[in-house]
Structures are given as C-alpha cells and as structure tokens.
Design an enzyme around this catalytic site. Structure first.
Site, PDB file in Angstrom:
ATOM      1  N   TYR A 275      -2.683  -3.216   2.453  1.00  0.00           N
ATOM      2  CA  TYR A 275      -2.324  -2.057   3.338  1.00  0.00           C
ATOM      3  C   TYR A 275      -3.168  -1.591   4.250  1.00  0.00           C
ATOM      4  O   TYR A 275      -2.869  -1.395   5.509  1.00  0.00           O
ATOM      5  CB  TYR A 275      -1.755  -0.972   2.314  1.00  0.00           C
ATOM      6  CG  TYR A 275      -1.122   0.337   2.921  1.00  0.00           C
ATOM      7  CD1 TYR A 275       0.236   0.220   3.193  1.00  0.00           C
ATOM      8  CD2 TYR A 275      -1.720   1.353   2.868  1.00  0.00           C
ATOM      9  CE1 TYR A 275       0.769   1.268   3.730  1.00  0.00           C
ATOM     10  CE2 TYR A 275      -1.296   2.583   3.475  1.00  0.00           C
ATOM     11  CZ  TYR A 275       0.364   2.515   3.792  1.00  0.00           C
ATOM     12  OH  TYR A 275       0.858   3.580   4.386  1.00  0.00           O
TER      13      TYR A 275
ATOM     14  N   LYS B 278      -2.837  -1.567   8.292  1.00  0.00           N
ATOM     15  CA  LYS B 278      -2.632  -0.080   8.997  1.00  0.00           C
ATOM     16  C   LYS B 278      -3.891  -0.223  10.124  1.00  0.00           C
ATOM     17  O   LYS B 278      -3.609   0.418  11.099  1.00  0.00           O
ATOM     18  CB  LYS B 278      -2.645   0.964   8.113  1.00  0.00           C
ATOM     19  CG  LYS B 278      -1.489   1.145   7.296  1.00  0.00           C
ATOM     20  CD  LYS B 278      -0.151   1.473   8.114  1.00  0.00           C
ATOM     21  CE  LYS B 278       0.851   1.781   7.550  1.00  0.00           C
ATOM     22  NZ  LYS B 278       2.243   1.675   8.325  1.00  0.00           N
TER      23      LYS B 278
HETATM   24  N1  LIG Z   1       3.650   8.658   2.882  1.00  0.00           N
HETATM   25  C1  LIG Z   1       2.662   8.757   3.148  1.00  0.00           C
HETATM   26  O1  LIG Z   1       1.693   9.260   2.382  1.00  0.00           O
HETATM   27  C2  LIG Z   1       2.099   7.771   4.451  1.00  0.00           C
HETATM   28  C3  LIG Z   1       0.785   8.074   4.531  1.00  0.00           C
HETATM   29  C4  LIG Z   1       0.232   7.064   5.531  1.00  0.00           C
HETATM   30  C5  LIG Z   1       1.301   6.410   6.175  1.00  0.00           C
HETATM   31  N2  LIG Z   1       2.633   6.119   5.942  1.00  0.00           N
HETATM   32  C6  LIG Z   1       3.425   5.272   6.366  1.00  0.00           C
HETATM   33  O2  LIG Z   1       4.610   5.945   7.213  1.00  0.00           O
HETATM   34  C7  LIG Z   1       5.672   5.295   7.221  1.00  0.00           C
HETATM   35  C8  LIG Z   1       6.794   5.803   6.254  1.00  0.00           C
HETATM   36  O3  LIG Z   1       6.352   6.028   4.974  1.00  0.00           O
HETATM   37  P1  LIG Z   1       7.201   6.917   3.961  1.00  0.00           P
HETATM   38  O4  LIG Z   1       6.378   7.728   3.052  1.00  0.00           O
HETATM   39  O5  LIG Z   1       8.247   7.750   4.552  1.00  0.00           O
HETATM   40  O6  LIG Z   1       7.877   5.773   3.132  1.00  0.00           O
HETATM   41  P2  LIG Z   1       9.176   5.534   2.211  1.00  0.00           P
HETATM   42  O7  LIG Z   1       8.837   4.693   1.298  1.00  0.00           O
HETATM   43  O8  LIG Z   1       9.646   6.889   1.954  1.00  0.00           O
HETATM   44  O9  LIG Z   1      10.198   4.947   3.374  1.00  0.00           O
HETATM   45  C9  LIG Z   1       9.906   3.698   4.137  1.00  0.00           C
HETATM   46  C10 LIG Z   1      11.219   3.297   4.670  1.00  0.00           C
HETATM   47  O10 LIG Z   1      11.062   1.889   5.245  1.00  0.00           O
HETATM   48  C11 LIG Z   1      12.178   1.166   4.754  1.00  0.00           C
HETATM   49  N3  LIG Z   1      11.670  -0.284   4.854  1.00  0.00           N
HETATM   50  C12 LIG Z   1      10.890  -0.861   3.899  1.00  0.00           C
HETATM   51  N4  LIG Z   1      10.936  -2.126   4.292  1.00  0.00           N
HETATM   52  C13 LIG Z   1      11.637  -2.467   5.475  1.00  0.00           C
HETATM   53  C14 LIG Z   1      11.796  -3.658   6.431  1.00  0.00           C
HETATM   54  N5  LIG Z   1      11.423  -4.806   5.850  1.00  0.00           N
HETATM   55  N6  LIG Z   1      12.731  -3.513   7.026  1.00  0.00           N
HETATM   56  C15 LIG Z   1      13.582  -2.023   7.437  1.00  0.00           C
HETATM   57  N7  LIG Z   1      12.993  -1.126   6.897  1.00  0.00           N
HETATM   58  C16 LIG Z   1      12.308  -1.109   5.712  1.00  0.00           C
HETATM   59  C17 LIG Z   1      12.601   1.494   3.295  1.00  0.00           C
HETATM   60  O11 LIG Z   1      13.808   1.105   3.060  1.00  0.00           O
HETATM   61  C18 LIG Z   1      12.316   2.967   3.475  1.00  0.00           C
HETATM   62  O12 LIG Z   1      13.555   3.492   3.669  1.00  0.00           O
HETATM   63  C19 LIG Z   1       5.245   3.755   6.463  1.00  0.00           C
HETATM   64  O13 LIG Z   1       4.807   2.902   7.503  1.00  0.00           O
HETATM   65  C20 LIG Z   1       3.825   4.074   5.626  1.00  0.00           C
HETATM   66  O14 LIG Z   1       3.207   3.228   5.433  1.00  0.00           O
HETATM   67  C21 LIG Z   1       2.811   7.221   4.861  1.00  0.00           C
END
Ligand SMILES: NC(=O)c1ccc[n+]([C@@H]2O[C@H](COP(=O)([O-])OP(=O)(O)OC[C@H]3O[C@@H](n4cnc5c(N)ncnc54)[C@H](O)[C@@H]3O)[C@@H](O)[C@H]2O)c1
Length: 253
Positions: A154, A158
């Site tokens: 990851y 990222k």
């Molecule tokens: N939550 C955190 O603390 C955090 C921190 C840093 C970065 N992020 C990044 O932010 C973004 C959103 O994270 P989140 O926390 O809302 O995650 P989440 O798991 O709640 O939502 C992610 C969504 O992406 C969808 N998804 C996964 N694989 C997919 C694919 N192959 N095609 C289409 N859709 C797909 C899932 O079905 C889900 O609805 C991600 O890129 C994550 O890495 C999150």
C-alpha cells in the site's frame, strides 16, 4: 463549452466512505456525478443522496483494474451523463501484512486497484478533458506513502500515486488539465474499521488511540477529504497542479 453547462465528475470507489462523501460534495458544488464502484447496486445510496438534493448522478458498476470495464464505463458516463472532465481516483483496498508474510496476490491486488486503476481511468477520461480544454484529476494518496509498517504494498502504491500525479500535471497542463493528489491521514471509514477488526481492537478505542497522536486531537471524517477534493476540482484552481496535500490533522514526520 459554455460556462453555464454542467461539468461531469466521475468518482471511483464512491459507494461508501471518502468516495461517497466526495461524490455528494461535488454534486453540491454543481457537478453531475458518476458514482462508480465494483457493484452498481451498491452505488444506490450515494446516487439517492445526490438526487434527493436536486442533483444529477449515475450509478456505474466497474472494476477499475479491468481495462475493458473501464473503457465501457467511461463511454457510458459520456453517453448518459456527459463527458467526464473531473476524475477522482479514489477506489482502494488494503491487503496489509508484514513483508515476510505478504503474498504476491496481496501485492498485485493493491497495485492493480490503486495504480493500474488510476492509470486506466485517467487514460480513458483524458480525451474528454482534452476535447473540453478543461480537466481536473485528483488521485488519492495516503500518509502511508511515507512508509508504514505492514503496508509495503500500500505504501508503494500510494507513493506511486504521487509520481503519477506529478507526471500527469506535466503532460496534461497545456490542455487546461490539472492533476493533484490528496493524501489523507486516519479517516473513519469501513477501511479503518476493518483495520481495527484485523488487529482485534474495538473501532472506538482504535479511533481514540489514533486521535491522541494527531495534533488536532481527532480522527478525520470523509467530509474532511471531500473538502480538499472540492478545492482541487474547483473552476478557480487552474493554477494549482502537481501538488500533494496531506490532510491529516497536522504535519507528518
Ligand atoms: N480511510 C483512511 O484512513 C484512508 C487514509 C488514506 C488514504 N485512504 C484512501 O482513500 C480512498 C478511499 O478509502 P475509504 O477509507 O473510503 O475506503 P473504503 O474501503 O470505505 O471504500 C473504498 C471503495 O472502493 C471500492 N473499490 C475497491 N476496489 C475497487 C475496484 N477494483 N474498482 C472499483 N471500486 C473499488 C470499494 O468497493 C469501496 O466502496 C482509498 O484509495 C484509500 O486507500 C483512506
């Protein structure tokens, strides 16, 4: 395009979490929004929130790591909603493990969703942006890009999102297209809830522990990230490109 025409945004991974909040926020900014996720039916809640507030939205089922599905989805958005000129590459997954236990599948899955997904979506949407002479691309990075135990896959993906973003900014700037990256810290979503479950912690305790390490003394909410994305995708943000904005409640070491 006339300035009164509604611009179309496409948000990946928008069925829930940060993507859902971003889709709703961009609709509130006056954009028509394609709500894209793996399962079209799972996008219904986000679409309903947008349409209930008087906006236009379309649910699209698509795996962002599959080029045929991406090309079909982008063509459908262009036909049914309008040319997508704002793209938020947000879809993401975790496959955390220490290096010695990390499988090749863990590695490939994370690379495919984050990096290959962002590449395929950006490639499919850029021609619409070039035709419009306007585009906004926002790629979701993470504080994990700086390195995080148990996240070799990851963290690499990222950090890769940041290099990808800066390259798009350089290649596409002359067409009126900007590319920026938002790097969230801890945001309360299903993703962080799953991490708490994996390490055997109650989610509230997990959030409290995280908040104690964050200067503003709280964890982030999806709307905190949606707000940053709204800035980068704004009409007036055309001179802001190739940037990485950490949205983490404080500076990161
Ligand atoms: N939550 C955190 O603390 C955090 C921190 C840093 C970065 N992020 C990044 O932010 C973004 C959103 O994270 P989140 O926390 O809302 O995650 P989440 O798991 O709640 O939502 C992610 C969504 O992406 C969808 N998804 C996964 N694989 C997919 C694919 N192959 N095609 C289409 N859709 C797909 C899932 O079905 C889900 O609805 C991600 O890129 C994550 O890495 C999150």
């Amino acid at each position: 395009m006339s300035t009164t025409e509604q611009r179309v945004a496409l948000v990946t991974g928008a069925a829930r979490g940060i993507g859902a909040a971003t889709a709703v926020r961009l609709a509130a900014e006056g954009r028509a929004v394609a709500v894209l996720d793996l399962d079209e039916a799972a996008c219904a809640d986000t679409v309903e929130k947008i349409t209930a507030a008087g906006g236009r939205a379309l649910a699209v089922g698509c795996d962002v790591s599959d080029s045929a599905q991406v090309d079909t989805a982008v063509a459908r958005v262009a036909a049914e909603l309008g040319a997508p000129v704002i793209l938020v590459n947000n879809a993401g997954v975790l496959r955390d493990n220490l290096l010695f236990k990390m499988s090749e599948n863990d590695w490939d899955t994370v690379m495919n969703v984050h990096l290959r997904g962002a590449f395929l979506m950006s490639r499919a949407c850029q021609k619409h942006m070039v035709d419009a002479g306007f585009g906004r691309i926002v790629n979701l990075s993470s504080s994990s890009a700086l390195g995080n135990r148990g996240q070799a896959n990851y963290a690499a993906a990222k950090a890769g999102m940041q290099g990808f973003t800066k390259t798009l900014a350089k290649e596409l700037g002359k067409f009126g297209i900007t590319a920026n990256s938002v790097a969230p810290g801890f945001i309360a979503t299903d993703m962080t809830a799953a991490t708490a479950a994996r390490v055997g912690m109650d989610f509230d305790d997990f959030k409290t522990a995280a908040a104690s390490q964050i200067p503003v003394q709280r964890v982030g909410e999806p709307d905190d990230i949606a707000h940053a994305v709204a800035f980068f995708t704004g009409e007036q943000a055309g001179f802001v490109s190739g940037q990485v904005l950490y949205v983490a409640g404080g500076p990161l070491n």
